[in-house]
Design an enzyme around this catalytic site. Sequence first.
Site, PDB file in Angstrom:
ATOM      1  N   LYS A  40     -14.549   1.419 -15.565  1.00 34.48           N
ATOM      2  CA  LYS A  40     -13.992   0.377 -15.153  1.00 34.48           C
ATOM      3  C   LYS A  40     -12.961   0.359 -14.512  1.00 34.48           C
ATOM      4  CE  LYS A  40     -12.544  -1.242 -19.542  1.00 34.48           C
ATOM      5  NZ  LYS A  40     -11.213  -2.145 -19.871  1.00 34.48           N
ATOM      6  N   ARG A 138     -11.706 -12.846 -27.575  1.00 32.30           N
ATOM      7  CA  ARG A 138     -11.610 -12.633 -26.331  1.00 32.30           C
ATOM      8  C   ARG A 138     -12.937 -13.226 -25.592  1.00 32.30           C
ATOM      9  NH1 ARG A 138     -10.280  -6.844 -23.451  1.00 32.30           N
ATOM     10  NH2 ARG A 138     -12.223  -6.197 -24.183  1.00 32.30           N
ATOM     11  N   HIS A 167     -15.862  -5.589 -29.909  1.00 29.97           N
ATOM     12  CA  HIS A 167     -14.751  -4.938 -29.288  1.00 29.97           C
ATOM     13  C   HIS A 167     -13.638  -4.896 -30.488  1.00 29.97           C
ATOM     14  CE1 HIS A 167     -12.517  -2.818 -26.367  1.00 29.97           C
ATOM     15  NE2 HIS A 167     -11.552  -3.386 -26.402  1.00 29.97           N
ATOM     16  N   ARG A 223     -18.032   3.856 -27.145  1.00 29.30           N
ATOM     17  CA  ARG A 223     -17.400   3.278 -25.592  1.00 29.30           C
ATOM     18  C   ARG A 223     -16.095   3.933 -25.310  1.00 29.30           C
ATOM     19  NH1 ARG A 223     -18.728  -1.968 -27.685  1.00 29.30           N
ATOM     20  NH2 ARG A 223     -16.611  -2.232 -27.602  1.00 29.30           N
ATOM     21  N   TYR A 267      19.162   1.245  -4.080  1.00 29.79           N
ATOM     22  CA  TYR A 267      19.509   0.000  -4.019  1.00 29.79           C
ATOM     23  C   TYR A 267      20.343  -0.520  -5.159  1.00 29.79           C
ATOM     24  CZ  TYR A 267      15.672  -0.847  -0.555  1.00 29.79           C
ATOM     25  OH  TYR A 267      14.991  -0.831   0.563  1.00 29.79           O
ATOM     26  N   CYS A 314      12.474   2.901  -5.302  1.00 31.12           N
ATOM     27  CA  CYS A 314      12.123   1.823  -4.104  1.00 31.12           C
ATOM     28  C   CYS A 314      10.613   1.790  -4.087  1.00 31.12           C
ATOM     29  CB  CYS A 314      12.735   2.632  -2.898  1.00 31.12           C
ATOM     30  SG  CYS A 314      14.373   3.428  -2.901  1.00 31.12           S
ATOM     31  N   MET A 315      10.140   0.816  -2.975  1.00 31.84           N
ATOM     32  CA  MET A 315       8.739   0.769  -2.858  1.00 31.84           C
ATOM     33  C   MET A 315       7.932   2.027  -2.376  1.00 31.84           C
ATOM     34  SD  MET A 315       6.855  -1.648  -0.194  1.00 31.84           S
ATOM     35  CE  MET A 315       7.739  -3.217  -0.749  1.00 31.84           C
ATOM     36  N   ASP A 316       8.792   2.862  -1.664  1.00 35.37           N
ATOM     37  CA  ASP A 316       7.994   4.134  -1.149  1.00 35.37           C
ATOM     38  C   ASP A 316       8.718   5.416  -1.523  1.00 35.37           C
ATOM     39  OD1 ASP A 316       6.260   2.076   0.373  1.00 35.37           O
ATOM     40  OD2 ASP A 316       8.360   1.852   1.329  1.00 35.37           O
TER      41      ASP A 316
HETATM   42  C1  LIG Z   1     -15.454  -3.786 -24.413  1.00 37.94           C
HETATM   43  C2  LIG Z   1     -14.675  -2.532 -24.065  1.00 37.94           C
HETATM   44  N1  LIG Z   1     -15.260  -1.533 -24.434  1.00 37.94           N
HETATM   45  C3  LIG Z   1     -14.497  -0.082 -24.167  1.00 37.94           C
HETATM   46  C4  LIG Z   1     -13.343  -0.065 -23.718  1.00 37.94           C
HETATM   47  C5  LIG Z   1     -12.869   1.359 -23.704  1.00 37.94           C
HETATM   48  O1  LIG Z   1     -11.255   1.194 -24.308  1.00 37.94           O
HETATM   49  P1  LIG Z   1     -10.431   2.470 -24.393  1.00 37.94           P
HETATM   50  O2  LIG Z   1     -10.003   2.939 -23.077  1.00 37.94           O
HETATM   51  O3  LIG Z   1      -9.320   1.957 -25.330  1.00 37.94           O
HETATM   52  O4  LIG Z   1     -11.285   3.378 -25.103  1.00 37.94           O
HETATM   53  C6  LIG Z   1     -12.936  -1.343 -23.221  1.00 37.94           C
HETATM   54  C7  LIG Z   1     -11.487  -1.212 -22.590  1.00 37.94           C
HETATM   55  O5  LIG Z   1     -10.563  -1.921 -22.607  1.00 37.94           O
HETATM   56  C8  LIG Z   1     -13.448  -2.530 -23.419  1.00 37.94           C
HETATM   57  O6  LIG Z   1     -13.002  -3.503 -23.020  1.00 37.94           O
END
Ligand SMILES: Cc1ncc(COP(=O)(O)O)c(C=O)c1O
Length: 382
Positions: A40, A138, A167, A223, A267, A314-316
């Site tokens: 993700k 959550r 989670h 995961r 700055y 700075c920004m860049d």
């Molecule tokens: C539902 C879920 N599973 C797995 C993960 C992976 O977590 P991590 O990057 O701490 O291994 C996340 C990340 O936030 C998550 O939201």
Amino acid sequence: MSIDLQTLRPSRIEINLDTYAENLRHIRQHTGVPLMAIVKANAYGHGLLPMARQALQAGAQQLGVAIPEEALALRQAGISAPILVLGAVPRAQLAACIHAGIEITVPSEPGLAQALAVAEGLGKKALVHLKIDTGMARIGVPAEKAAPLIEAALASPWCHIQGIFSHLACADEPDSAMTATQLERFLSACEYFQRIGAAMPVRHLANSGGVMNFPETWLDMVRPGIMSYGVLPGKECRAQLPLQPVLALKSVVAHSKPVKADTPVGYGATWRSPGATHIATIPLGYGDGWSRQLSSRGAVLIDGRRRAIAGRICMDQFMVDTGAQPVAAGQEVVLIGEQQGARIRIEEVAELAGTIGYELLTHMSARLPRVYLKNGQPVMVG
Ligand SMILES: Cc1ncc(COP(=O)(O)O)c(C=O)c1O
């Protein structure tokens, strides 16, 4: 096809695909259970598609993303492997997900009813993972209220229950009692399948913290996200596996000059040279995701030596104090990664910036070219 890096912006990210594959192999060997690679947020800033492809090549059974757009982008790119959207899918996006065979998270009974109605309308089963809230507060049904959700999902011909998951909130803290409590709540919710004689779907719970610190949470699938990119999930985690950082952030010196003592830099003139020194300017800034919190904190590597950041980011661009020896325009600068045996890790930079590696990684902007390496050679620019 050879890749011309000469004309590319010199401030860039290097992503080592071999290292990512190695990290995933270590995790798979260590846990011995199937792995959902978490890609993700643009694969934690590393680039969604290349990392997803590499994860599957390295043996990940499944991909995990946060939102439907990420899942659909993977499908459109031709990835047919199982993909789970970990967040709640908005009603308007259910049809696209179900149509594309994307697995969806069902966080509540109304959420299930919506998904079933859409599935029936499409004439195609929804592939669901039931989300149980065991202490993160959550999304998900509270563990003690899981039974009606499970019943409703089992009763529908428009639903296939692929998984059940929760989670972990504190698994990056090896001494926290929270994980044991969450595990117990999760297992008691899952038990309902056994109690009514229904087939148990895939139970998954462990994020990186769970993989590293709590083997009992591995269950039927893990995961891991951040650890697969070679970054520790929390300060208290100790690396037991030989995981290596996948990403390096590099630039070059754009400009270098001598300055007299007491010269203000940047700055707000917040930094003044303590004596005669040289100031080098690096052409990337907070517009690239290099946090402004690093103003006058932290360092970069030039010639294998740490050079302190001088003045506000700075920004860049930003400036560093290179001391008595001038450095030359065009010399390599390493902000995160290795140079001549010296190393700056993202965890260290994140701490100085008052944040976590997750945030720094996901804030690396699209303006930074991503150069993908295999066998030490660039194979793609993203
Ligand atoms: C539902 C879920 N599973 C797995 C993960 C992976 O977590 P991590 O990057 O701490 O291994 C996340 C990340 O936030 C998550 O939201």
